[in-house]
Design a protein around this motif. Sequence first.
Motif, PDB file in Angstrom:
ATOM      1  N   PHE A  30      30.919 -19.598  -3.369  1.00  0.00           N
ATOM      2  CA  PHE A  30      31.777 -18.942  -4.361  1.00  0.00           C
ATOM      3  C   PHE A  30      31.784 -17.420  -4.273  1.00  0.00           C
ATOM      4  N   ASN A  31      31.037 -16.867  -3.322  1.00  0.00           N
ATOM      5  CA  ASN A  31      30.910 -15.412  -3.212  1.00  0.00           C
ATOM      6  C   ASN A  31      30.395 -14.832  -4.533  1.00  0.00           C
ATOM      7  N   ALA A  32      29.490 -15.544  -5.177  1.00  0.00           N
ATOM      8  CA  ALA A  32      28.945 -15.140  -6.474  1.00  0.00           C
ATOM      9  C   ALA A  32      28.072 -13.901  -6.315  1.00  0.00           C
ATOM     10  N   THR A  33      28.041 -13.113  -7.376  1.00  0.00           N
ATOM     11  CA  THR A  33      27.216 -11.903  -7.375  1.00  0.00           C
ATOM     12  C   THR A  33      26.211 -11.962  -8.520  1.00  0.00           C
ATOM     13  N   GLU A  34      25.013 -11.500  -8.228  1.00  0.00           N
ATOM     14  CA  GLU A  34      23.946 -11.503  -9.227  1.00  0.00           C
ATOM     15  C   GLU A  34      24.205 -10.441 -10.284  1.00  0.00           C
ATOM     16  N   GLN A  35      24.106 -10.852 -11.532  1.00  0.00           N
ATOM     17  CA  GLN A  35      24.172  -9.915 -12.654  1.00  0.00           C
ATOM     18  C   GLN A  35      22.782  -9.670 -13.217  1.00  0.00           C
ATOM     19  N   TYR A  36      21.967 -10.734 -13.182  1.00  0.00           N
ATOM     20  CA  TYR A  36      20.614 -10.635 -13.720  1.00  0.00           C
ATOM     21  C   TYR A  36      19.797 -11.794 -13.180  1.00  0.00           C
ATOM     22  N   ALA A  37      18.525 -11.537 -12.889  1.00  0.00           N
ATOM     23  CA  ALA A  37      17.602 -12.605 -12.519  1.00  0.00           C
ATOM     24  C   ALA A  37      16.208 -12.225 -13.001  1.00  0.00           C
ATOM     25  N   GLY A  38      15.754 -12.884 -14.065  1.00  0.00           N
ATOM     26  CA  GLY A  38      14.408 -12.673 -14.591  1.00  0.00           C
ATOM     27  C   GLY A  38      13.479 -13.749 -14.063  1.00  0.00           C
ATOM     28  N   LYS A  39      12.305 -13.343 -13.620  1.00  0.00           N
ATOM     29  CA  LYS A  39      11.360 -14.284 -13.000  1.00  0.00           C
ATOM     30  C   LYS A  39      10.154 -14.535 -13.893  1.00  0.00           C
ATOM     31  N   ARG A  40       9.587 -15.711 -13.722  1.00  0.00           N
ATOM     32  CA  ARG A  40       8.310 -16.045 -14.351  1.00  0.00           C
ATOM     33  C   ARG A  40       7.189 -15.451 -13.498  1.00  0.00           C
ATOM     34  N   ASP A  41       5.962 -15.525 -14.001  1.00  0.00           N
ATOM     35  CA  ASP A  41       4.812 -15.007 -13.251  1.00  0.00           C
ATOM     36  C   ASP A  41       4.647 -15.687 -11.900  1.00  0.00           C
ATOM     37  N   ASP A  42       5.068 -16.970 -11.799  1.00  0.00           N
ATOM     38  CA  ASP A  42       4.922 -17.692 -10.526  1.00  0.00           C
ATOM     39  C   ASP A  42       6.087 -17.422  -9.563  1.00  0.00           C
ATOM     40  N   GLY A  43       7.031 -16.569  -9.964  1.00  0.00           N
ATOM     41  CA  GLY A  43       8.147 -16.203  -9.094  1.00  0.00           C
ATOM     42  C   GLY A  43       9.393 -17.042  -9.269  1.00  0.00           C
ATOM     43  N   THR A  44       9.314 -18.116 -10.067  1.00  0.00           N
ATOM     44  CA  THR A  44      10.504 -18.936 -10.284  1.00  0.00           C
ATOM     45  C   THR A  44      11.445 -18.246 -11.273  1.00  0.00           C
ATOM     46  N   MET A  46      13.311 -17.590 -14.449  1.00  0.00           N
ATOM     47  CA  MET A  46      13.246 -17.910 -15.870  1.00  0.00           C
ATOM     48  C   MET A  46      14.662 -17.936 -16.452  1.00  0.00           C
ATOM     49  N   HIS A  47      15.477 -16.962 -16.044  1.00  0.00           N
ATOM     50  CA  HIS A  47      16.868 -16.894 -16.492  1.00  0.00           C
ATOM     51  C   HIS A  47      17.635 -16.067 -15.470  1.00  0.00           C
ATOM     52  N   ALA A  48      18.778 -16.609 -15.008  1.00  0.00           N
ATOM     53  CA  ALA A  48      19.618 -15.879 -14.061  1.00  0.00           C
ATOM     54  C   ALA A  48      21.069 -15.981 -14.489  1.00  0.00           C
ATOM     55  N   GLU A  49      21.825 -14.962 -14.112  1.00  0.00           N
ATOM     56  CA  GLU A  49      23.256 -14.915 -14.388  1.00  0.00           C
ATOM     57  C   GLU A  49      23.960 -14.455 -13.118  1.00  0.00           C
ATOM     58  N   PHE A  50      24.885 -15.283 -12.653  1.00  0.00           N
ATOM     59  CA  PHE A  50      25.681 -14.954 -11.474  1.00  0.00           C
ATOM     60  C   PHE A  50      27.147 -15.033 -11.846  1.00  0.00           C
ATOM     61  N   SER A  51      27.928 -14.081 -11.372  1.00  0.00           N
ATOM     62  CA  SER A  51      29.352 -14.093 -11.699  1.00  0.00           C
ATOM     63  C   SER A  51      30.155 -14.662 -10.533  1.00  0.00           C
ATOM     64  N   ILE A  52      31.151 -15.424 -10.920  1.00  0.00           N
ATOM     65  CA  ILE A  52      32.162 -15.947 -10.010  1.00  0.00           C
ATOM     66  C   ILE A  52      33.482 -15.470 -10.597  1.00  0.00           C
ATOM     67  N   GLY A  53      34.049 -14.456  -9.995  1.00  0.00           N
ATOM     68  CA  GLY A  53      35.219 -13.831 -10.599  1.00  0.00           C
ATOM     69  C   GLY A  53      34.821 -13.242 -11.936  1.00  0.00           C
ATOM     70  N   LYS A  54      35.567 -13.583 -12.984  1.00  0.00           N
ATOM     71  CA  LYS A  54      35.267 -13.088 -14.326  1.00  0.00           C
ATOM     72  C   LYS A  54      34.260 -13.967 -15.064  1.00  0.00           C
TER      73      LYS A  54
END
Length: 125
Positions: A30-44, A46-54
């Motif tokens: 989808f050619n998605a772009t990262e808006q936010y990616a928060g990680k847990r202590d283990d690196g996984t 926790m919460h991510a947001e990727f945009s696809i168009g609008k």
Amino acid sequence: MKTPDYYLPIMPYLVIKDTARFITFLKNVFNATEQYAGKRDDGTVMHAEFSIGKAVVMFTEATDTYPPFPAGMFVMVESADDLYAKGLAHGGTSLQEPGDREYGRSAGFADPFGNQWWVTQRRLS
């Protein structure tokens, strides 16, 4: 309630097993772009947001408490055929081959994580 300008009123929130692979899938298909990616202590994730168009797709890494929870998405695209082919090329499985319908050219595929993606290009008439 005022929705922030960078969000739509409704956004999918997915619980994904192997978010690293899911991020690669979103970017490649989808050619998605990262808006936010928060990680847990283990690196996984926790919460991510990727945009696809609008649109924004939000997700988290599945845990024992929150098992994977797939969903279905409807996406307006420039070319249903091209996006369907990209989805299959990156590990997706066909749900519906591209075809002309009353509302436009449409296709469907499932990603390797159990989500369904219904892609439609608007009928030009």
